[in-house]
Design a protein around this motif. Sequence first.
Motif, mmCIF file in Angstrom:
data_model
loop_
_atom_site.group_PDB
_atom_site.id
_atom_site.type_symbol
_atom_site.label_atom_id
_atom_site.label_comp_id
_atom_site.label_asym_id
_atom_site.label_seq_id
_atom_site.Cartn_x
_atom_site.Cartn_y
_atom_site.Cartn_z
ATOM 1 N N GLY A 31 -31.606 0.329 -1.253
ATOM 2 C CA GLY A 31 -31.528 0.088 0.181
ATOM 3 C C GLY A 31 -30.196 0.482 0.792
ATOM 4 O O GLY A 31 -30.020 0.446 1.994
ATOM 5 N N LEU A 32 -29.223 0.855 -0.044
ATOM 6 C CA LEU A 32 -27.927 1.258 0.484
ATOM 7 C C LEU A 32 -27.812 2.777 0.448
ATOM 8 O O LEU A 32 -28.439 3.429 -0.372
ATOM 9 N N GLU A 33 -27.007 3.307 1.335
ATOM 10 C CA GLU A 33 -26.627 4.705 1.250
ATOM 11 C C GLU A 33 -25.281 4.744 0.548
ATOM 12 O O GLU A 33 -24.255 4.447 1.159
ATOM 13 N N PRO A 34 -25.267 5.057 -0.744
ATOM 14 C CA PRO A 34 -24.024 4.878 -1.500
ATOM 15 C C PRO A 34 -22.849 5.675 -0.947
ATOM 16 O O PRO A 34 -21.720 5.216 -0.970
ATOM 17 N N PHE A 35 -23.126 6.861 -0.410
ATOM 18 C CA PHE A 35 -22.011 7.692 0.047
ATOM 19 C C PHE A 35 -21.308 7.046 1.232
ATOM 20 O O PHE A 35 -20.079 6.966 1.282
ATOM 21 N N ALA A 36 -22.107 6.565 2.204
ATOM 22 C CA ALA A 36 -21.492 5.888 3.348
ATOM 23 C C ALA A 36 -20.794 4.616 2.882
ATOM 24 O O ALA A 36 -19.740 4.250 3.409
ATOM 25 N N MET A 37 -21.390 3.952 1.876
ATOM 26 C CA MET A 37 -20.771 2.713 1.394
ATOM 27 C C MET A 37 -19.419 2.971 0.731
ATOM 28 O O MET A 37 -18.534 2.120 0.779
ATOM 29 N N THR A 38 -19.260 4.137 0.086
ATOM 30 C CA THR A 38 -17.942 4.417 -0.509
ATOM 31 C C THR A 38 -16.886 4.486 0.585
ATOM 32 O O THR A 38 -15.755 4.061 0.398
ATOM 33 N N ARG A 39 -17.279 5.039 1.735
ATOM 34 C CA ARG A 39 -16.331 5.086 2.860
ATOM 35 C C ARG A 39 -16.002 3.674 3.326
ATOM 36 O O ARG A 39 -14.846 3.340 3.554
ATOM 37 N N PHE A 40 -17.043 2.874 3.480
ATOM 38 C CA PHE A 40 -16.844 1.488 3.878
ATOM 39 C C PHE A 40 -15.903 0.805 2.890
ATOM 40 O O PHE A 40 -14.953 0.126 3.269
ATOM 41 N N PHE A 41 -16.154 1.038 1.624
ATOM 42 C CA PHE A 41 -15.375 0.416 0.561
ATOM 43 C C PHE A 41 -13.901 0.827 0.656
ATOM 44 O O PHE A 41 -13.006 -0.013 0.551
ATOM 45 N N SER A 42 -13.661 2.130 0.892
ATOM 46 C CA SER A 42 -12.264 2.545 0.910
ATOM 47 C C SER A 42 -11.530 1.944 2.108
ATOM 48 O O SER A 42 -10.350 1.616 2.014
ATOM 49 N N PHE A 43 -12.241 1.772 3.234
ATOM 50 C CA PHE A 43 -11.572 1.143 4.371
ATOM 51 C C PHE A 43 -11.378 -0.364 4.145
ATOM 52 O O PHE A 43 -10.416 -0.948 4.628
ATOM 53 N N LEU A 44 -12.295 -0.951 3.392
ATOM 54 C CA LEU A 44 -12.133 -2.356 3.027
ATOM 55 C C LEU A 44 -10.880 -2.542 2.177
ATOM 56 O O LEU A 44 -10.085 -3.463 2.385
ATOM 57 N N ILE A 45 -10.723 -1.627 1.210
ATOM 58 C CA ILE A 45 -9.531 -1.677 0.354
ATOM 59 C C ILE A 45 -8.272 -1.526 1.206
ATOM 60 O O ILE A 45 -7.285 -2.229 1.031
ATOM 61 N N LEU A 46 -8.357 -0.600 2.176
ATOM 62 C CA LEU A 46 -7.220 -0.393 3.078
ATOM 63 C C LEU A 46 -6.795 -1.712 3.730
ATOM 64 O O LEU A 46 -5.621 -2.072 3.743
ATOM 65 N N LEU A 47 -7.784 -2.447 4.246
ATOM 66 C CA LEU A 47 -7.461 -3.697 4.932
ATOM 67 C C LEU A 47 -6.876 -4.713 3.959
ATOM 68 O O LEU A 47 -5.913 -5.414 4.272
ATOM 69 N N LEU A 48 -7.464 -4.778 2.769
ATOM 70 C CA LEU A 48 -6.959 -5.734 1.783
ATOM 71 C C LEU A 48 -5.514 -5.421 1.420
ATOM 72 O O LEU A 48 -4.671 -6.311 1.338
ATOM 73 N N ILE A 49 -5.241 -4.131 1.210
ATOM 74 C CA ILE A 49 -3.877 -3.747 0.854
ATOM 75 C C ILE A 49 -2.914 -4.119 1.976
ATOM 76 O O ILE A 49 -1.840 -4.674 1.749
ATOM 77 N N LEU A 50 -3.323 -3.821 3.217
ATOM 78 C CA LEU A 50 -2.446 -4.122 4.347
ATOM 79 C C LEU A 50 -2.161 -5.613 4.434
ATOM 80 O O LEU A 50 -1.067 -6.031 4.788
ATOM 81 N N LEU A 51 -3.164 -6.415 4.096
ATOM 82 C CA LEU A 51 -2.996 -7.853 4.179
ATOM 83 C C LEU A 51 -2.153 -8.402 3.048
ATOM 84 O O LEU A 51 -1.268 -9.222 3.252
ATOM 85 N N LEU A 52 -2.474 -7.931 1.840
ATOM 86 C CA LEU A 52 -1.876 -8.573 0.666
ATOM 87 C C LEU A 52 -0.593 -7.893 0.219
ATOM 88 O O LEU A 52 0.316 -8.537 -0.264
ATOM 89 N N ARG A 53 -0.545 -6.579 0.321
ATOM 90 C CA ARG A 53 0.636 -5.850 -0.164
ATOM 91 C C ARG A 53 0.962 -4.707 0.761
ATOM 92 O O ARG A 53 0.800 -3.546 0.400
ATOM 93 N N PRO A 54 1.460 -4.998 1.956
ATOM 94 C CA PRO A 54 1.719 -3.910 2.903
ATOM 95 C C PRO A 54 2.736 -2.902 2.393
ATOM 96 O O PRO A 54 2.842 -1.828 2.937
#
Lengths: 331, 249, 414, 295
Positions: free
Chosen positions: D265-288
């Motif tokens: 039910g997921l489009e994995p390619f679009a989800m990888t993009r979502f995932f990388s932006f999620l990581i971006l936010l986590l990094i900015l929050l936890l280890r800027p």
Amino acid sequence: MKGASRYLPSIPVLLAYAALFVFGLLNPGRWQLVAQLAFYCALGQAFNLFMGMTGYVDFGYVAFLGIGTYGMAISISELADKGLGLGVIVIGLILSVVFAVLLSLAVGAVALRLRGAYFAIATIGVNEGFRYLIEGARIWNGSEGIIFSRQLREMVGREAAMSLSTFWADVMVFGVAVIATVLTIVYMRGKIGYALAALRMDEDAAKVMGINVTRFKIIAFITSAALAGLLGATAWALKLTYVFPADVFGIHYTVEAIIIVLLGGAGTLLGPIVGGLIYGVSKYYLAVYLPGFQLLVFAPVIIVVIVLFPEGTVGMIKRKLIGTALEKYIL
Amino acid sequence: MSLLRVENVTKRFGGLVAVDNVTMEIAHGEMMAIVGPNGAGKTTLFNLINGVFFADEGKIWFEDVDVTHYPAYKRAHMGIGRTFQISRPFASATVQENIAIGAMFGAAGSETNVDQAMEMADHYIGLIGLSSHRDKLAGGLTPIEKKMMEIARALAMKPRLLLMDEAMAGMNPKDIDKMVDFIKRIRSEEGIAIVALVEHIMRAVAGLAERVLVMHQGAKLVDEPTKIALSDPRVIEVYLGVPPGEADA
Amino acid sequence: MKKTMFLALILSAVFFCAATVLAAELPNKIVIGNPEALSGSQAKAGEQAVGGIKATIKWVNTVHGGVKVGGKKIPLDYKFYDCESKREAVTSLLERLITVDKVNFIMAPYSSSLTLAGAPVAEKYGILYMDHGGASDKIFTQGFRYIVQTIGPGTRYHTGTLDMLKKKDPAAKRLALAYKDDEFARSVMEGTEAHAKKLGYEIVFKRTYPPTVNDLTPLLSDMKASRPDIVLGGGHLADGQLLTQQMADLGIQTKALSILAAVTLPAFQNALKGKADGVMGPSHWEYGVTFSKEKALKAKQTWVGPSQDEFVKLFKEAIGMDLRPEYHAAEAAAAVLSLVLAVEKANSLDSDKVRAAMGDLKFTSFYGGWAIDKTGMQVGHDMIDAQWQNGKLVIVWPEAAATSALQYPKPAFK
Amino acid sequence: MILEQLAGNLFQGVVLGTVYGMATMGLSLIFGVLKVVNVGHGAFIMVGAFTSFAVFEYLGLSPVFAIPVAFGIGMALGMIFYYSSIRRLLKGPELASLLATFSFGVILEEGVKFLFTSDFRGFNWDLGKIDMGFTVLPYAKVAACLGSVIIAVLLYLWFNKTRAGMAMRSVVEDGVGARVCGVNVDWEYALSFSLGIGLTVASGVLLTMFVSVGINPYMGGEYTLKAFVVAVLGGLASPYGAFFGGLVFGLLENGSYTLFAQIPGLEPFAMTRFFSFLILLLILLLRPTGLLKAK
């Protein structure tokens, strides 16, 4: 400045909107141009409310317009056949605000802890991440988006749907612009305005002065996002009657908002409408007289303007008017 | 009951211990000076008291409330005011607006609306003698005027404790005397406790403070009434140079 | 000043109405307006469309002698602006074309999104709105009255390809679909999937990729593992090139590979050279299709417009560059031709009458067949399938238009 | 089977990641020295891609020769843009420099469109490939990967072993201090801005060695967004951090595909993009400060 006189600067702004509106009514053949200008001005006002007052550059601002568009689109496509008539539009407007506010709370919780470039990049991340989540997890039809022209027509009738898309949606955009203007001056002249001004100039000193900077930032952020949601629901959803995620999360709308605010003067009340008019009118005539080359002309002009007038046109005018009778009308 | 109580507070930056296990107290309406050479940890101690930094160890009590983990703005609401070593005016706001911001958000902030804050600001502008500069942008003031404006801004917050960081640095003796008189006056008029940080202007310390706390390399060296403290050999040593043999200690 | 302008507006409106009633007072030119996308993401297709429209108008005015209305031959004129691929600009420029420039008909900008953006305004003014680049089927389920499509609907892009392959090799059953994730390619995929099931294909892989993609390796590795016989996919230009190159890089050999949009453009082969050989693609039109006046007349079809070679020549003149027209140009050209025929048939410039005349219009041009259904959706135009063979693009399907036999199975990537 | 695919994807991710890293070093250098976020980053990459295309198609030379050409073009563009506007905007609000760099991007896009039209270009630079069992790697990609590593090493040596490089580093670390020590800060700004642009344009060539198709005036936007994520992973202000961030990003993007492909039910390619932006936010929050530096 005391009492009602502190709200004087709203007069020229509201007069300008009234003039634009009347011009559109008198020239029915130019209404779409007026509508486009109203959209740029309203976008500028809504964006300025947060960016101009706090100095935080939200690069992912377009996400709030996008989710507002979805709010209206979902309302129409789901409720069109429930016999609610124009009530569906009201529900759509409410939904778009609710969506935008919820998203702004989520974004604010994460991004408002950051400053400067880190904040800008985080908000880009939110916008893009959110778009890919919609596409990747197939939320709201994923990349196919929602086309709801037919539902709108079936709901209110052909003629009404048409005048909704080509006139009343634009009137609502004017409404959003006026609400944004009023909120801006109320904020600027209220405690929150002083709090935001203080945090814009020196965030750490502001905290020591007893200003709960997070609270005021979030209030401005939510207000600005809610206005963007309304703008998406009207200027995008009702006017165009479809939504594709690739369109409504396009980052160039944020850039347009920044250009408009900066051309006019960030953190001023009059700036966004001046910037919106300059931007909209010059874009329109360049598209008419130099089709295909307008960006090649426009981009260097922007650079020249920001190098020569870093405070924007209104900032410059304000400086010229200091000490004159007009001073109290310009903010 | 003391106004402020600092208990065994320590703050480290990386390997550096900026404030080392300091304990101190200040009573209501008291006038105290903290002295010590540059880098002794005075400003860091201030930042811990008003919440710019949080202590790694120890506790801070204000009016018997444990404020160790309170953010800066909350401590301001409770009545801790502050001026900065290098002035930090809101540069593109007017003098009146600067001071009004103090009135709007300080201890009395919740009951003060914008108009009232502007009136209060006018009162304090008069007090510091800057009436002619009321509508000037704060960024355009001279350094001494900025210092005065900062004091007015802090006073407008209606604090019970005012922390003044190097209020007299860079002034000539005549101005210092004026300033000392001014501080004494506002203290009796407003009935507040004042802690002043002073690097080396003993003239001010002697004229101003009832009690002196001497800091050296982050730690408390002496905490005595002014006269005793200023004649303490350890204090003189700190100011006049460390004798050989103790350099590495 | 405003008053006189307003008066002039009313007067000209009155004049315009009178003119349509009295054939004797027809304007001295018929203007086609076009808020085209000449910069931004759709610029390439927009440039092609403008060239195609200019070329066709030249043909109509010089060879055809103008549009015959009310016993008079009236020349066509063209007015275009650049909407920058932005939705806000489409509506305001569209209205300017209608009310300031007083154009008679509108060509929509390229792409489904931009076409949809202008639709409410066109409906409001009741002006014919020629869709030459919006392939989404959904445009035509919305109840718009003035939109007429020339580009074929999305769901049919890959159905002919499957018919052809089924006929050629009924044993090749393992089908993989890898499409771009946008509304156009998705509607193609939907139509393909339904048709494939009908033909008894086994869909072993079905994935989409984001529109802006610069590395497809993970998706293709995944696809490779599903061991497909046939791969259908693509979306637009850049990703089609990428898909082919990376399949070659990863050594994914299949019996057939058909990719949307990109394959039939010269840029595809220019970029990939030998790797393009054997790759197929569906298209509305391709240089080399064998639609001709002679064939059309023999089949008792109405023929209109320049021959293919004439069109290519006119196109190059129109854009002032030695660039070959692509299907974006051809479908815009066919849209203009349909307008000319419908105006002549209705003997009027009134959009309602012309739209009514289009309802049962059927004709053939160098672009192929043209006919629409009640909603305005294109149903008369068959897609062709083209294949690169030894550096040349040949047409392999439908058999009637084919210039060469299908090379099957596809040769290995060079 | 899945493990083999995961291994293949991760391996490809490392190769791709080095090129991403190289393509972000310029962005980080400019931010590190001038505190300017180059929003037009992708357009400069696009210029490099066209340089590569022109050198290959018109001169018939290997794209390797396009690297110095592109670097030179980038240095020149950098100097022009710095002295014409960036220099005057450094003291202004950060918005002003954001808009200026965005406008540079537009000028380049529209200028290249004017010269080359908006057609999609590409070229076929085929050096053969190596089949490693779990994945197949073309030598052109190996060349792009090696080229990126070599340029990163050269930059490192320049920063650490030459006087000019050390002067620039002193500006990164302490602008006022450097001024006191006699470093001409204005010149260092100009130099690092154009060095950053030079690196970025050169990275456009390396990207075409990696994927030599899809070259068109508007190709850059995607790379701008990716470069932001990569730069944040590396700490935003450090060119080497960016290189490391590129590696991590390549691994994340390719590795997470295999994971998302398992969820129906997921489009994995679009989800990888979502995932990388999620990581971006986590990094900015936890280890800027990025993944490399301890806080």
